[in-house]
Structures are given as C-alpha cells and as structure tokens.
Design a protein around this motif. Structure first.
Motif, mmCIF file in Angstrom:
data_model
loop_
_atom_site.group_PDB
_atom_site.id
_atom_site.type_symbol
_atom_site.label_atom_id
_atom_site.label_comp_id
_atom_site.label_asym_id
_atom_site.label_seq_id
_atom_site.Cartn_x
_atom_site.Cartn_y
_atom_site.Cartn_z
ATOM 1 N N ILE A 73 0.851 -1.184 0.000
ATOM 2 C CA ILE A 73 0.000 0.000 0.000
ATOM 3 C C ILE A 73 0.888 1.236 0.000
ATOM 4 C CG2 ILE A 73 -1.698 1.321 1.301
ATOM 5 C CD1 ILE A 73 -2.721 -1.341 2.431
ATOM 6 N N ARG A 74 0.540 2.195 -0.871
ATOM 7 C CA ARG A 74 1.256 3.473 -0.904
ATOM 8 C C ARG A 74 0.249 4.591 -0.757
ATOM 9 N NH1 ARG A 74 3.616 7.202 -5.001
ATOM 10 N NH2 ARG A 74 2.864 5.893 -6.696
ATOM 11 N N ALA A 75 0.419 5.399 0.287
ATOM 12 C CA ALA A 75 -0.476 6.520 0.549
ATOM 13 C C ALA A 75 -0.148 7.679 -0.385
ATOM 14 C CB ALA A 75 -0.349 6.965 1.997
ATOM 15 N N LEU A 76 -1.195 8.320 -0.876
ATOM 16 C CA LEU A 76 -1.080 9.517 -1.701
ATOM 17 C C LEU A 76 -1.764 10.670 -0.973
ATOM 18 C CD1 LEU A 76 -2.127 7.965 -5.148
ATOM 19 C CD2 LEU A 76 0.202 8.310 -4.292
ATOM 20 N N THR A 77 -1.515 11.889 -1.408
ATOM 21 C CA THR A 77 -2.180 13.026 -0.796
ATOM 22 C C THR A 77 -3.678 12.978 -1.075
ATOM 23 O OG1 THR A 77 -1.791 14.394 -2.745
ATOM 24 C CG2 THR A 77 -0.124 14.488 -1.013
ATOM 25 N N GLU A 83 -5.040 6.053 -1.801
ATOM 26 C CA GLU A 83 -3.974 5.075 -1.650
ATOM 27 C C GLU A 83 -3.980 4.109 -2.822
ATOM 28 O OE1 GLU A 83 -4.698 3.312 2.178
ATOM 29 O OE2 GLU A 83 -6.140 1.887 1.369
ATOM 30 N N ASP A 126 -2.880 0.210 -3.969
ATOM 31 C CA ASP A 126 -2.654 -1.097 -3.351
ATOM 32 C C ASP A 126 -2.590 -2.147 -4.455
ATOM 33 O OD1 ASP A 126 -2.536 -3.352 -1.745
ATOM 34 O OD2 ASP A 126 -4.366 -2.894 -0.626
ATOM 35 N N TYR A 179 -7.709 3.710 -4.274
ATOM 36 C CA TYR A 179 -8.791 3.709 -3.303
ATOM 37 C C TYR A 179 -8.842 5.034 -2.550
ATOM 38 C CZ TYR A 179 -8.316 -1.253 -4.176
ATOM 39 O OH TYR A 179 -8.222 -2.474 -4.795
ATOM 40 N N ARG A 180 -10.066 5.384 -2.147
ATOM 41 C CA ARG A 180 -10.261 6.519 -1.250
ATOM 42 C C ARG A 180 -11.406 6.166 -0.308
ATOM 43 N NH1 ARG A 180 -11.847 12.729 -2.460
ATOM 44 N NH2 ARG A 180 -11.061 13.561 -0.508
ATOM 45 N N GLU A 236 0.120 8.651 -11.115
ATOM 46 C CA GLU A 236 0.599 7.872 -9.970
ATOM 47 C C GLU A 236 0.264 6.397 -10.137
ATOM 48 O OE1 GLU A 236 2.569 8.666 -7.465
ATOM 49 O OE2 GLU A 236 2.727 10.704 -8.235
ATOM 50 N N GLU A 279 3.058 3.496 -10.422
ATOM 51 C CA GLU A 279 3.058 2.330 -9.524
ATOM 52 C C GLU A 279 3.065 1.023 -10.329
ATOM 53 O OE1 GLU A 279 3.106 0.598 -5.689
ATOM 54 O OE2 GLU A 279 3.360 2.676 -6.277
#
Length: 105
Positions: free
Chosen positions: A2-6, A10, A12, A56-57, A94, A98
């Motif tokens: 999982i990589r968080a974005l602003t 995210e 995944d 995802y949000r 992004e 990824e």
C-alpha cells in the motif's frame, strides 16, 4: 504493498482487495474499450494478470490498472482508469507509475 497519496488516496497491489463488482460496472458501462464485457471475463483478467493496482479513497475503489507480460520483453498495461470525479489530480500518473516502476517481472 500500500502506498499513501495526498488527499486520502492510496494505491494497493493486493488482487484480493479489487472490488470486482465496481471494476466490472465501470469497465462494462463506462470504458469504450470494454463495453459489455462479461463479469466472468473481468474476474479472469484480474486473476490472471501479472500485476494489478487499485486506487482507493475511504475504502472505495476509484481507479484500477492491470498488467500482463510475456515474461521476456513485453509488458502491456490494460484497463487503466480513474473514476471521472477524481480526474485532473495526477492520480492516473501515480497509478501508471506504480504499475511500471514496482515489481513487474
């Protein structure tokens, strides 16, 4: 991974997290290249992809991409999208980053 974005988004790459119902709904009704695609086909494409990444949000899937490869020289990105209400924020870039930067065979 999982990589968080602003903005609370995210990425995944866990195929088990992909919301097949939402993916099928979007692809079969909104993506010109997959209009009418059967749900069983969507399930198989996710299951057999070398890599999938969901966007995802708040637990909702709002984007997706999958990749498949010949394992030697070619990697093909397919079914890449960001839901229209979230476009224009750089999320597609992004998502693609990824897909191609991380762990493709």
């Amino acid at each position: 991974m999982i990589r968080a974005l602003t903005g609370g988004f995210e990425l995944d790459d866990d195929p088990a997290r992909v919301d097949i119902d939402e993916l099928h709904r979007f692809l079969s009704t909104e993506a010109y290249r997959a209009l009418g695609r059967p749900r069983g086909t969507v399930e198989r494409l996710v299951r057999e992809a070398q890599r999938v990444v969901g966007l995802y949000r708040d637990g909702r899937q709002v984007g997706f991409g999958r990749a498949f490869t010949d394992g030697v020289a070619i990697v093909y990105l397919a079914d890449v999208y960001v839901h229209p209400e979230f476009r224009g924020r750089g999320l597609g870039a992004e998502l693609v980053r990824e897909m191609v930067v991380e762990r493709l065979p």
